[in-house]
Design an enzyme around this catalytic site. Structure first.
Site, mmCIF file in Angstrom:
data_model
loop_
_atom_site.group_PDB
_atom_site.id
_atom_site.type_symbol
_atom_site.label_atom_id
_atom_site.label_comp_id
_atom_site.label_asym_id
_atom_site.label_seq_id
_atom_site.Cartn_x
_atom_site.Cartn_y
_atom_site.Cartn_z
ATOM 1 N N HIS A 138 0.803 -1.223 0.000
ATOM 2 C CA HIS A 138 0.000 0.000 0.000
ATOM 3 C C HIS A 138 0.839 1.278 0.000
ATOM 4 C CE1 HIS A 138 -4.073 -1.730 0.401
ATOM 5 N NE2 HIS A 138 -3.408 -2.742 0.903
ATOM 6 N N ASP A 195 -8.380 -11.983 -2.548
ATOM 7 C CA ASP A 195 -8.779 -13.077 -3.435
ATOM 8 C C ASP A 195 -9.467 -14.186 -2.654
ATOM 9 O OD1 ASP A 195 -7.350 -12.667 -6.257
ATOM 10 O OD2 ASP A 195 -5.991 -11.950 -4.703
ATOM 11 N N HIS A 201 -2.016 -15.409 8.912
ATOM 12 C CA HIS A 201 -1.271 -14.392 8.167
ATOM 13 C C HIS A 201 0.076 -14.160 8.857
ATOM 14 C CE1 HIS A 201 -0.659 -10.997 5.476
ATOM 15 N NE2 HIS A 201 -1.813 -11.282 4.878
#
Length: 415
Positions: free
Chosen positions: A19, A362, A108
């Protein structure tokens, strides 16, 4: 580390994160004199980009690549090639001011990055984001062009399963892809046009593609995710690539694939299914076949022969060295970790709570992983090729060896 390769070196740390303003890479070691423009690189970037279908993240990035150095008048100079891709649709605010600040996302890298470095990126996973793979794909496109020009190497990947839907379901008759005649026939002719034409899933068969699409849509609509596998085929690889003992060609391919985000498995050739096949069937007998140099058919050299294998359970690699047969392997990708589905988990402050992650992600990563797998394959083969060419060049400076080396008589100690 953020650099791959010994002879064809790719560094992705030079340009950013998911980002920030841009991402990219530096490629060092590309041979000079090769025609190269952004048009050679962009097709693979477009196949990797987000927002390309309803089955991928809706983040809308064009992923337009810019070459900033290392070329002049459309040719490589032999100096480092820098490439950059601007982030146009980054939304760091999706990760701030919400419950996502409080929780490490299950499965994650939030927790492990924080523990390792004492700090972590506040949005998008930072370096652990799949957006880091942009630099790999750009570099892989350069390697692919050289391999195609030098040896007509062809690299094609495709989705072989999503969830429990398989292109070639394993069976008692064919526990491994390597014994399935239908698969072996397909890998000798499969191309990217065929892979892409059926659906955004990138599975090269209509029925399986439709079933996989429904699986992804089902998990997407439930704000959940699902995993799958990508098969990769590499044709026309020269014999002799790979550096035993620790840099065997399949070891480097495994290293490359397992460095990708979300990977959890790698198998080459007969893989795990080959364990169920006896050696009398699994061994790849050698056969002599005519060797006709490219573009020299009918030039009186048809009688020249070379060795190849009748079967290919080895997956094109024996003893860690390419044997000239088609290389094929499969990589497993887990379900994407960031999902909107409510999960009971624990905060950084050790308090149990409910996380419903925000952001655009996704539902299944494998369709977009296809060009990334191809890119890493190209980087592995390119680096191995340059290593072997360096060895051959050094050897060719010496007087030629006799056709057969003399056998020393045994000494008293047997040596």
């Amino acid at each position: 580390m953020s650099t791959w390769g010994d002879y064809f070196r790719v560094t992705t740390e030079s340009y950013g994160e998911s980002h920030c303003r841009s991402v990219g890479c530096i490629v060092d070691g590309c041979p000079p004199g090769m025609a190269l423009t952004e048009d050679d690189i962009q097709p693979q970037m477009t196949r990797r980009r987000p927002g390309q279908s309803a089955l991928t993240t809706p983040r809308n990035e064009k992923d337009k690549v810019e070459i900033q150095s290392g070329t002049e008048c459309g040719f490589t100079l032999g100096t480092p090639i820098a490439m950059v891709v601007r982030n146009e649709d980054q939304r760091p605010k999706d990760y701030g001011g919400s419950t996502m600040d409080l929780f490490p996302r299950p499965s994650h890298a939030d927790y492990t990055y924080l523990e390792k470095y004492g700090v972590k990126a506040s949005s998008g996973g930072g370096r652990s984001s799949a957006r880091e793979t942009i630099g790999r794909v750009a570099a892989g496109a350069i390697a692919e062009k050289y391999l195609k020009l030098a040896h007509n190497v062809e690299i094609v990947a495709f989705v072989s399963s999503v969830g429990n839907e398989h292109l070639f379901p394993p069976s008692s008759e064919h526990p491994s892809y390597s014994t399935n005649p239908e698969f072996l026939k397909m890998i000798e002719t499969i191309d990217r046009e065929t892979v892409d034409k059926f659906s955004p899933v990138r599975c090269p068969e209509t029925g399986a593609s439709e079933r996989m699409t429904k699986v992804i849509e089902n998990f997407r609509d439930k704000k959940d995710s699902i995993g799958g596998t990508v098969m990769c085929v590499i044709r026309n690889v020269p014999v002799g690539l790979g550096e035993p003992s620790f840099d065997k060609l399949e070891a480097k391919l495994g290293h490359a694939m397992m460095s990708l985000p979300a990977t959890k498995g790698f198998e080459i050739g007969s893989g795990f299914g080959g364990c169920e096949v006896p050696g009398s069937i699994h061994n790849d007998p050698f056969v002599a076949v005519p060797e006709v140099p490219e573009n020299v058919a009918g030039a009186g050299l048809v009688n020249k022969q070379r060795l190849t294998t009748r079967t290919n359970n080895s997956g094109g690699i024996q003893g860690g060295i390419s044997n000239g047969a088609t290389i094929y392997f499969r990589t497993a990708f887990k379900p994407a970790a960031t999902i909107g589905h409510a999960q009971t988990t624990t905060t950084y402050n050790l308090e149990e709570g409910i996380l419903e992650a925000k952001g655009r992600h996704d539902p299944c990563v494998v369709p977009r992983a296809v060009p990334i797998v191809e890119a890493m394959s190209a980087l592995v083969i390119m680096d191995a090729l340059l290593a072997q060419k360096s060895r051959e060049a050094a050897r060719n400076l010496l007087p030629p060896l006799p056709k057969s080396l003399p056998i020393k008589p045994e000494t008293s100690n047997g040596h």
